[in-house]
Scaffold this motif. Structure first.
Motif, PDB file in Angstrom:
ATOM      1  N   GLY A  42     -36.475  -2.925 -20.455  1.00 47.17           N
ATOM      2  CA  GLY A  42     -36.358  -4.181 -20.789  1.00 47.17           C
ATOM      3  C   GLY A  42     -35.004  -4.731 -20.284  1.00 47.17           C
ATOM      4  O   GLY A  42     -34.357  -4.305 -19.558  1.00 47.17           O
ATOM      5  N   GLU A  43     -34.952  -5.920 -20.695  1.00 49.44           N
ATOM      6  CA  GLU A  43     -33.458  -6.702 -20.527  1.00 49.44           C
ATOM      7  C   GLU A  43     -32.665  -7.408 -21.758  1.00 49.44           C
ATOM      8  O   GLU A  43     -33.507  -7.651 -22.551  1.00 49.44           O
ATOM      9  N   GLY A  44     -31.532  -7.520 -21.663  1.00 49.79           N
ATOM     10  CA  GLY A  44     -30.733  -8.183 -22.468  1.00 49.79           C
ATOM     11  C   GLY A  44     -29.368  -8.617 -22.193  1.00 49.79           C
ATOM     12  O   GLY A  44     -28.827  -8.678 -21.020  1.00 49.79           O
ATOM     13  N   GLU A  45     -28.324  -8.505 -23.123  1.00 52.41           N
ATOM     14  CA  GLU A  45     -26.988  -8.843 -22.695  1.00 52.41           C
ATOM     15  C   GLU A  45     -26.248  -7.883 -23.604  1.00 52.41           C
ATOM     16  O   GLU A  45     -26.575  -7.687 -24.798  1.00 52.41           O
ATOM     17  N   VAL A  46     -24.929  -7.546 -22.973  1.00 51.78           N
ATOM     18  CA  VAL A  46     -24.156  -6.727 -23.925  1.00 51.78           C
ATOM     19  C   VAL A  46     -22.746  -7.416 -23.806  1.00 51.78           C
ATOM     20  O   VAL A  46     -22.435  -7.957 -22.688  1.00 51.78           O
ATOM     21  N   VAL A  47     -22.410  -7.503 -24.993  1.00 52.56           N
ATOM     22  CA  VAL A  47     -20.710  -8.161 -24.853  1.00 52.56           C
ATOM     23  C   VAL A  47     -19.763  -7.135 -25.142  1.00 52.56           C
ATOM     24  O   VAL A  47     -19.881  -6.229 -25.956  1.00 52.56           O
ATOM     25  N   LEU A  48     -18.902  -6.952 -24.085  1.00 50.09           N
ATOM     26  CA  LEU A  48     -17.764  -5.649 -24.094  1.00 50.09           C
ATOM     27  C   LEU A  48     -16.602  -6.531 -23.733  1.00 50.09           C
ATOM     28  O   LEU A  48     -16.355  -7.343 -22.841  1.00 50.09           O
ATOM     29  N   ASN A  49     -15.406  -6.257 -24.666  1.00 49.10           N
ATOM     30  CA  ASN A  49     -14.223  -7.009 -24.583  1.00 49.10           C
ATOM     31  C   ASN A  49     -14.079  -8.424 -24.417  1.00 49.10           C
ATOM     32  O   ASN A  49     -13.603  -9.067 -23.682  1.00 49.10           O
ATOM     33  N   GLY A  50     -15.387  -8.842 -25.106  1.00 53.86           N
ATOM     34  CA  GLY A  50     -15.371 -10.610 -25.235  1.00 53.86           C
ATOM     35  C   GLY A  50     -16.148 -11.074 -24.129  1.00 53.86           C
ATOM     36  O   GLY A  50     -16.118 -12.274 -24.129  1.00 53.86           O
ATOM     37  N   LYS A  51     -16.559 -10.209 -23.368  1.00 55.73           N
ATOM     38  CA  LYS A  51     -17.211 -10.731 -21.974  1.00 55.73           C
ATOM     39  C   LYS A  51     -18.578 -10.247 -22.022  1.00 55.73           C
ATOM     40  O   LYS A  51     -19.255  -9.211 -22.545  1.00 55.73           O
ATOM     41  N   SER A  52     -19.639 -11.136 -21.889  1.00 59.79           N
ATOM     42  CA  SER A  52     -21.192 -11.077 -21.722  1.00 59.79           C
ATOM     43  C   SER A  52     -21.501 -10.465 -20.271  1.00 59.79           C
ATOM     44  O   SER A  52     -21.113 -10.989 -19.153  1.00 59.79           O
ATOM     45  N   PHE A  53     -22.194  -9.399 -20.209  1.00 62.76           N
ATOM     46  CA  PHE A  53     -23.036  -8.812 -19.236  1.00 62.76           C
ATOM     47  C   PHE A  53     -24.341  -8.764 -19.332  1.00 62.76           C
ATOM     48  O   PHE A  53     -24.923  -8.317 -20.280  1.00 62.76           O
ATOM     49  N   SER A  67     -13.552  -0.108 -30.115  1.00 62.90           N
ATOM     50  CA  SER A  67     -13.839  -1.265 -29.423  1.00 62.90           C
ATOM     51  C   SER A  67     -15.169  -1.999 -29.598  1.00 62.90           C
ATOM     52  O   SER A  67     -16.253  -1.682 -29.987  1.00 62.90           O
ATOM     53  N   ALA A  68     -15.041  -3.453 -29.995  1.00 63.50           N
ATOM     54  CA  ALA A  68     -16.121  -4.139 -30.570  1.00 63.50           C
ATOM     55  C   ALA A  68     -17.072  -4.486 -29.302  1.00 63.50           C
ATOM     56  O   ALA A  68     -16.560  -4.837 -28.094  1.00 63.50           O
ATOM     57  N   HIS A  69     -18.205  -4.560 -29.762  1.00 57.47           N
ATOM     58  CA  HIS A  69     -19.273  -4.884 -28.724  1.00 57.47           C
ATOM     59  C   HIS A  69     -20.614  -5.148 -29.427  1.00 57.47           C
ATOM     60  O   HIS A  69     -20.507  -5.195 -31.046  1.00 57.47           O
ATOM     61  N   SER A  70     -21.241  -5.679 -28.817  1.00 58.48           N
ATOM     62  CA  SER A  70     -22.703  -6.419 -29.511  1.00 58.48           C
ATOM     63  C   SER A  70     -23.616  -6.504 -28.272  1.00 58.48           C
ATOM     64  O   SER A  70     -23.540  -6.480 -27.163  1.00 58.48           O
ATOM     65  N   ILE A  71     -25.183  -6.278 -29.017  1.00 63.35           N
ATOM     66  CA  ILE A  71     -26.212  -6.354 -27.828  1.00 63.35           C
ATOM     67  C   ILE A  71     -27.151  -7.349 -28.240  1.00 63.35           C
ATOM     68  O   ILE A  71     -27.554  -7.632 -29.536  1.00 63.35           O
ATOM     69  N   SER A  72     -27.740  -8.261 -27.367  1.00 62.47           N
ATOM     70  CA  SER A  72     -28.939  -9.062 -27.599  1.00 62.47           C
ATOM     71  C   SER A  72     -29.842  -8.680 -26.681  1.00 62.47           C
ATOM     72  O   SER A  72     -29.832  -8.375 -25.645  1.00 62.47           O
ATOM     73  N   SER A  73     -31.161  -9.143 -27.009  1.00 62.41           N
ATOM     74  CA  SER A  73     -32.419  -8.684 -26.141  1.00 62.41           C
ATOM     75  C   SER A  73     -32.980 -10.028 -26.045  1.00 62.41           C
ATOM     76  O   SER A  73     -33.447 -10.568 -26.763  1.00 62.41           O
ATOM     77  N   ASP A 104     -10.622   2.217 -21.354  1.00 59.43           N
ATOM     78  CA  ASP A 104     -11.127   1.054 -22.367  1.00 59.43           C
ATOM     79  C   ASP A 104     -12.550   1.006 -22.053  1.00 59.43           C
ATOM     80  O   ASP A 104     -13.421   1.702 -21.181  1.00 59.43           O
ATOM     81  N   THR A 105     -13.360   0.170 -22.779  1.00 56.32           N
ATOM     82  CA  THR A 105     -14.958   0.020 -22.566  1.00 56.32           C
ATOM     83  C   THR A 105     -14.947  -0.864 -21.347  1.00 56.32           C
ATOM     84  O   THR A 105     -14.369  -1.757 -21.033  1.00 56.32           O
ATOM     85  N   ARG A 106     -15.981  -0.354 -20.862  1.00 56.68           N
ATOM     86  CA  ARG A 106     -16.398  -1.132 -19.155  1.00 56.68           C
ATOM     87  C   ARG A 106     -18.079  -0.798 -19.131  1.00 56.68           C
ATOM     88  O   ARG A 106     -18.643  -0.086 -19.623  1.00 56.68           O
ATOM     89  N   LEU A 107     -18.339  -1.747 -18.061  1.00 55.03           N
ATOM     90  CA  LEU A 107     -19.797  -1.813 -17.879  1.00 55.03           C
ATOM     91  C   LEU A 107     -19.857  -0.861 -16.455  1.00 55.03           C
ATOM     92  O   LEU A 107     -19.035  -1.213 -15.634  1.00 55.03           O
TER      93      LEU A 107
END
Length: 273
Positions: A42-53, A67-73, A104-107
């Motif tokens: 599947g696909e979605g978005e992940v927010v890392l360090n305040g940036k969406s990928f 490290s704050a993060h979030s995920i949307s699908s 640090d957190t990274r993609l």
């Protein structure tokens, strides 16, 4: 959300599946342990360090504690979550790999070859975890170290403007480091997700030989070094460089050098101290 919501077991590591339907949103949160998120489907978005990928297969989020993060699908999204306490890794892995390359957190974006290897490592970890004995958790920690090494090397690869040049260079690097386990051109095409013909074309355009011809060169060059600089038995050398049988090794070696391995060793042997 904190690490207290994770059951890392007494071994300090856990791999589990996180499923999301289209439109799901996991709000910003953090944990007290490291996490590795791998988009399985599947696909979605992940927010890392305040940036969406964009988040999809062959993309990995390495998330450090607090490290704050979030995920949307965007669609049905299946994520493999590997949570671990840094203390379970040896000091060399922490000091030389985890801390310097993932401070640090990274993609991390994986190429198809690395993605195939990462999926295989995750499968192995799921298998070991399902058995749950102490020796299985030792295996999980070893595979975790391999994952971190794979992510590190993936980041270190140079960028190239031509996609086919980049694929050819990555394939050459893969052959250089996996010459002992590659069986055939179809094996390579499966890992890359491209046809054998296409792989041969892009590799030959770059290096004037096919991947399998280059693989043979790598194996024979290494065999020459082992024959002249070690006392290893020829059967052991055949096995070490990746040939499945002595007869194939002898035939391939003679085709390349015009002499047998025995004669090559006799002619070029370096006296050992």
């Amino acid at each position: 959300m904190s690490s207290r919501e994770f059951d890392l077991t007494t071994e300090g590591i856990r791999l589990y599946e996180s499923n999301h339907t289209a439109g799901d949103m996991i709000k910003e949160h953090h944990h007290e342990v490291h996490q590795i998120l791998y988009a399985l489907e599947g696909e979605g978005e992940v927010v890392l360090n305040g940036k969406s990928f964009p988040f999809k297969q062959d993309r990995v989020a390495v998330i450090v504690p607090y490290s704050a993060h979030s995920i949307s699908s965007d669609s049905k999204l299946t994520v493999l979550v590997l949570a671990f306490d840094q203390s379970i890794l040896g000091s060399s892995v922490n000091d030389d790999l985890l801390d310097p390359y993932f401070p640090d957190t990274r993609l991390v974006e994986l190429n198809p070859l690395d993605g195939s290897n990462v999926r295989q490592l995750l499968r192995k970890m799921l298998y070991e975890q399902s058995h749950g004995n102490s020796i299985n958790y030792v295996a999980m920690k070893i595979f975790l170290s391999e994952l971190l090494l794979k992510f590190t090397r993936s980041q270190a690869q140079p960028e190239a403007f031509d996609a086919n040049v980049l694929r050819a260079e990555r394939l050459r690097t893969y052959i250089d480091t996996h010459y002992f386990e590659i069986i055939s051109s179809s094996d390579l095409s499966t890992k890359l997700g491209m046809s054998t013909r296409h792989i041969n074309n892009i590799f030959k355009d770059r290096y004037q030989v096919t991947p399998i011809q280059y693989l043979t060169e790598v194996r024979i060059d290494l065999a020459k070094k082992l024959l002249t600089k070690t006392d290893k038995d020829i059967a052991s050398i055949c096995f070490e460089v990746g040939f499945e049988s002595l007869s194939t090794f002898y035939r391939t070696f003679k085709n390349s050098t015009e002499v047998s391995p025995n004669k090559y060793r006799t002619a070029y042997k370096v006296e050992l101290p």
